[in-house]
Motif scaffolding. Structure first.
Motif: not given
Length: 101
Positions: A31-32, A68-71, A75-78, A83-85
């Motif tokens: 979710a977040v 920051s890079r991990w987050i 978030k980018n993957c989410i 968008e794909q869904r």
């Protein structure tokens, strides 16, 4: 897309480093992803029923930047997954609409 959570295991001799699998989380279930309680060394992955607090360990890199890079990556993957869904749902809707016209 998934995130694998593993715990670092040190065998005590300082030479052999292993990781123990803990959990596999589907990106669609997240979710977040945010900072954990103002601690910049940790971030939180929130799911429907529970959350994970991930603590980063530094290998000489600044923890703020690594966090920051991990987050940002999660978030980018989410976002991409959403968008794909959404695109798949729109495509299916348009195909179903054509069948009934």
């Amino acid at each position: 897309r998934v995130i694998l959570l593993c715990k670092k295991k040190d065998e005590g001799n300082g030479k052999s480093l292993q990781y123990q699998f803990k959990e596999m989380i589907k990106i669609t279930d997240i979710a977040v992803c945010t900072y954990s309680k103002n601690d910049r060394n940790k971030f939180e992955i929130v799911l429907k029923d529970y959350s994970y607090i991930v603590q980063l360990s530094s290998n000489g890199e600044k923890l703020d930047e690594m966090n920051s890079r991990w987050i940002d990556a999660i978030k980018n993957c989410i976002t991409k997954q959403t968008e794909q869904r959404r695109g798949s749902l729109i495509k299916a809707h348009l195909e179903n609409t054509r069948i009934y016209q």
